[in-house]
Design a protein around this motif. Structure first.
Motif, short mmCIF file in Angstrom:
data_model
loop_
_atom_site.label_atom_id
_atom_site.label_comp_id
_atom_site.label_asym_id
_atom_site.label_seq_id
_atom_site.Cartn_x
_atom_site.Cartn_y
_atom_site.Cartn_z
N ALA A 175 0.83 -1.21 0.00
CA ALA A 175 0.00 0.00 0.00
C ALA A 175 0.86 1.26 0.00
N SER A 176 1.97 1.23 0.70
CA SER A 176 2.85 2.40 0.79
C SER A 176 3.56 2.70 -0.50
N GLY A 177 3.69 1.68 -1.36
CA GLY A 177 4.47 1.84 -2.58
C GLY A 177 5.96 1.66 -2.36
N HIS A 178 6.38 1.41 -1.12
CA HIS A 178 7.80 1.34 -0.81
C HIS A 178 8.30 -0.09 -0.64
N ALA A 179 7.46 -1.06 -0.92
CA ALA A 179 7.86 -2.46 -0.93
C ALA A 179 6.92 -3.18 -1.89
N ASN A 194 19.37 -16.40 -5.01
CA ASN A 194 20.09 -16.19 -3.76
C ASN A 194 21.48 -15.59 -3.98
N GLN A 195 21.88 -15.45 -5.24
CA GLN A 195 23.17 -14.86 -5.57
C GLN A 195 23.05 -13.38 -5.97
N THR A 196 21.83 -12.86 -6.03
CA THR A 196 21.64 -11.47 -6.43
C THR A 196 22.16 -10.53 -5.35
N SER A 197 22.93 -9.54 -5.75
CA SER A 197 23.51 -8.60 -4.79
C SER A 197 22.44 -7.65 -4.25
N GLN A 198 22.59 -7.28 -2.99
CA GLN A 198 21.68 -6.31 -2.39
C GLN A 198 21.99 -4.91 -2.93
N PRO A 199 20.95 -4.15 -3.28
CA PRO A 199 21.19 -2.80 -3.82
C PRO A 199 21.37 -1.76 -2.72
N ASP A 200 21.95 -0.64 -3.07
CA ASP A 200 22.02 0.47 -2.13
C ASP A 200 20.62 1.05 -1.93
N GLY A 201 20.29 1.39 -0.69
CA GLY A 201 19.02 2.03 -0.41
C GLY A 201 17.82 1.11 -0.43
N GLY A 202 18.06 -0.19 -0.39
CA GLY A 202 16.96 -1.14 -0.40
C GLY A 202 17.41 -2.51 0.03
N GLU A 203 16.49 -3.48 -0.06
CA GLU A 203 16.82 -4.82 0.44
C GLU A 203 15.92 -5.87 -0.21
N ILE A 204 16.54 -6.97 -0.63
CA ILE A 204 15.79 -8.17 -0.98
C ILE A 204 15.69 -8.99 0.29
N PHE A 205 14.48 -9.23 0.78
CA PHE A 205 14.34 -9.99 2.02
C PHE A 205 14.67 -11.46 1.74
N MET A 206 15.45 -12.04 2.64
CA MET A 206 15.89 -13.43 2.48
C MET A 206 15.35 -14.29 3.63
N SER A 207 15.08 -15.55 3.34
CA SER A 207 14.63 -16.49 4.38
C SER A 207 15.83 -16.96 5.19
N VAL A 208 15.55 -17.72 6.24
CA VAL A 208 16.64 -18.23 7.08
C VAL A 208 17.54 -19.17 6.29
N SER A 209 17.00 -19.75 5.22
CA SER A 209 17.81 -20.64 4.38
C SER A 209 18.56 -19.90 3.28
N GLY A 210 18.40 -18.57 3.26
CA GLY A 210 19.14 -17.76 2.30
C GLY A 210 18.49 -17.59 0.94
N PRO A 212 15.39 -15.84 -1.55
CA PRO A 212 14.51 -14.66 -1.58
C PRO A 212 13.10 -15.01 -1.14
N THR A 213 12.53 -14.19 -0.27
CA THR A 213 11.15 -14.43 0.20
C THR A 213 10.10 -13.89 -0.75
N GLY A 214 10.54 -13.08 -1.71
CA GLY A 214 9.59 -12.43 -2.62
C GLY A 214 9.34 -10.98 -2.27
N ILE A 215 9.83 -10.51 -1.12
CA ILE A 215 9.66 -9.13 -0.71
C ILE A 215 10.87 -8.31 -1.14
N PHE A 216 10.57 -7.20 -1.83
CA PHE A 216 11.60 -6.28 -2.30
C PHE A 216 11.31 -4.92 -1.70
N ASN A 217 12.23 -4.42 -0.89
CA ASN A 217 12.00 -3.19 -0.13
C ASN A 217 12.74 -2.02 -0.78
N GLU A 218 12.05 -0.88 -0.87
CA GLU A 218 12.64 0.37 -1.37
C GLU A 218 13.29 0.17 -2.74
N THR A 219 14.57 0.55 -2.90
CA THR A 219 15.19 0.54 -4.22
C THR A 219 15.33 -0.85 -4.82
#
Length: 570
Positions: A175-179, A194-210, A212-219
């Motif tokens: 809803a916020s547009g920021h994720a 799981n090899q994708t690099s994290q970007p500046d100003g944002g985050e790919i959320f990862m599970s405990v097993s490393g 991607p959870t499908g959540i992409f935050n900010e940039t």
């Protein structure tokens, strides 16, 4: 609100008598006369009147019921309010007009009460969409779900969505547009692993097993959105048309568009040129488009184009993210996420450089800042800019901070001291306050969040709005939040931090005269005064006097822009 023959004849009789029985018409004949209901002008010298007369696109007369008779002619349309209330045309102070339209074209997830409902809505769309075609939507918010799934880092994972919709790439903005949430197919198309690099100003959320959870935050969202096909000219036109219809339905006559690129600006111009825009659109340039900024800074502002429909004279920048996604940039860590301070999504030195260039070129700067650190950093930049360039083209810059949700108490007086305008969407408090306390804790909420009355008492002007499509575009919900400090369900009794409520007069001013001031047009709109543009909103209830719990039951009966009726209820 049909023309009443009886009322018309009575008015004509009065006019005839007042003209000493002559048959000559009025020296100046009004196109429309409106009377017989409370009319709130927002003019401190004349706050309430009995009648107005309109000629072409301006107010010809504002005053008494008897005085308006002098402008009645054979072709004058009489609008009898029948006790309904009239206010200056409402201005949406911060929203995204194309997003409003596309939210109607895509999957609208704002009413989903659970993750399962989100999945079901997407699956229904997928059943009627060719395989391999992207499905996009917006509006889900995990903190508003009544039923919550197992989550990672406070967000759902893609698994349920990927299982239900395996053959369509799906991209669902928060809803916020920021994720955003992407399913497995979307991540496959975008090359996310799981090899994708994290970007500046944002985050790919990862599970405990490393993984991607499908959540992409900010940039991090850009890693996927670059693979989504661009919108077509036809879909843009359809989205804009739908958005305009929504605006008129909800009494909106002016709209501060929070960030547009060249394609959309050209689309606004096309609509305005053929007379289809009608809305008074105030556009902020997309601050991430260097070529666009250079072009406008060289050529100067564009003001009141196409019969006063379109103005381009501001720049939109981003300092941080959203509170819901823990992207708002804080001075101290999140109460519910130790070690997390949010994100600075655009380098501050870049913001400062653009701010200086805009200031020197005479453009207003509007920076998105939600967290207390983001607000402080932006205020610091503004202060340095004003001191460094005293001879700037911006004689009265009226710089803004968009959202301005959370401050350190020391920074609150700085808005009025520097003439910085907080553009605050009251509905965010209504929607976010129940869970925002988890992010900030009791002390920060009470001392520095949604500080409307404190800002007003310090001398600041507040611009109200909805941030649509983050929230529904109706101004009455934000008006209710402004004066009640409650959720739209009416909780809690007395409202959250009730000392920060706006009065009804302050809330109306934030949607009218102060919104006009923030767009450098308080001399032409924002109040009902002779000579100003005839922009009006007629409501079926008097929101200035009815019980608080009836405000949300109020509907728009008529919307008038420049003397033209653009919406009339059945």
């Amino acid at each position: 609100m049909k023309k009443s023959l009886t009322v018309y004849l009575c008015l004509l009789t009065v006019l005839t008598i007042s003209c000493n029985q002559t048959t000559e018409g009025p020296e100046i004949q009004a196109d429309k006369i409106i009377f017989n209901g409370p009319i709130y002008t927002m003019d401190v010298k004349n706050p309430a009147v009995e009648a107005v007369a309109i000629k072409a696109d301006t107010f010809l007369y504002v005053g008494s019921r008897d005085g308006v008779d002098a402008f009645l002619g054979d072709s004058t349309r009489i609008i009898d309010l029948n006790g309904q209330a009239m206010v200056p045309g409402l201005t949406e102070g911060h929203a995204h007009i194309m997003g409003v339209g596309y939210n109607l074209l895509n999957v609208d997830l704002r009413e989903a009460k659970s993750y399962q409902e989100v999945v079901d809505m997407v699956a229904e769309r997928a059943a009627n969409t060719p395989e391999g075609t992207w499905i996009t939507g917006r509006g889900w918010h995990q903190d508003k779900w009544t039923e919550k799934p197992e989550m990672t880092n406070g967000f759902p994972t893609h698994d349920l969505l990927s299982e239900a919709v395996p053959n369509h790439p799906v991209w669902l903005k928060h809803a916020s547009g920021h994720a955003a949430l992407g399913n497995a197919k979307a991540m496959e198309v975008a090359g996310i692993s799981n090899q994708t690099s994290q970007p500046d100003g944002g985050e790919i959320f990862m599970s405990v097993s490393g993984e991607p959870t499908g959540i992409f935050n900010e940039t991090a969202q850009g890693l996927v959105t670059k693979s989504i096909p661009d919108a077509t000219k036809e879909s843009d036109e359809q989205a804009l048309k739908l958005a305009l219809e929504q605006c008129f339905k909800y009494g909106i006559t002016g709209f501060h568009q929070a960030g547009s690129g060249p394609d959309h600006i050209n689309l606004y111009k096309e609509f305005a040129q053929r007379g289809d825009l009608k809305l008074r659109l105030y556009v902020m340039l997309n601050g991430r488009d260097e070529a666009l900024l250079n072009e406008y800074f060289s050529n100067g502002i564009e003001e009141d184009l196409y019969d006063n429909q379109l103005t381009v004279r501001s720049v939109k920048l981003y300092a941080d993210g959203a509170l819901g996604s823990r992207g708002a940039w804080l001075l101290e860590e999140y109460t519910d996420a130790p070690g997390v301070h949010g994100h600075n999504v655009m380098p501050m030195d870049e913001i400062e450089a653009i701010t200086a260039n805009a200031y020197k070129a005479g453009f207003q700067v509007c920076v998105h800042a939600i967290g207390d650190r983001a607000n402080r950093e932006v205020l610091d930049i503004y202060e340095r800019t004003f001191k460094l360039y005293p001879e700037s083209a911006s004689k009265e810059p009226r710089f803004r901070i968009e959202h301005a949700q959370h401050f350190h108490p020391d920074d609150i007086p700085r808005f009025a001291e520097m003439g910085v305008i907080p553009s605050m969407q009251a509905i965010h408090m209504s929607s976010d306050r129940p869970w925002a306390i988890d992010r900030l804790g009791q002390q920060r909420i009470e001392w520095g969040a949604y500080m409307w009355q404190t800002l007003l008492q310090s001398g600041a002007r507040i611009v109200n709005g909805t941030d649509a499509p983050v929230e529904p575009i109706t101004p009455l919900a934000s008006f209710y939040a402004s004066v009640s400090r409650k959720t739209l369900q009416g909780n809690p009794e007395g409202g959250y931090e009730p000392a920060e409520k706006m009065t009804r007069e302050q809330a109306l001013k934030s949607y009218t005269l102060d919104a006009a001031y923030a767009a450098f047009r308080e001399d032409r709109k924002g109040s009902i005064e002779t000579g100003k543009w005839a922009d009006l909103t007629i409501l079926d209830k008097n929101i200035m006097t009815i019980p608080e719990d009836q405000i949300l039951e109020t509907n728009v009966s008529m919307t008038i822009i420049g003397g033209e009726i653009v919406y009339e209820a059945e």
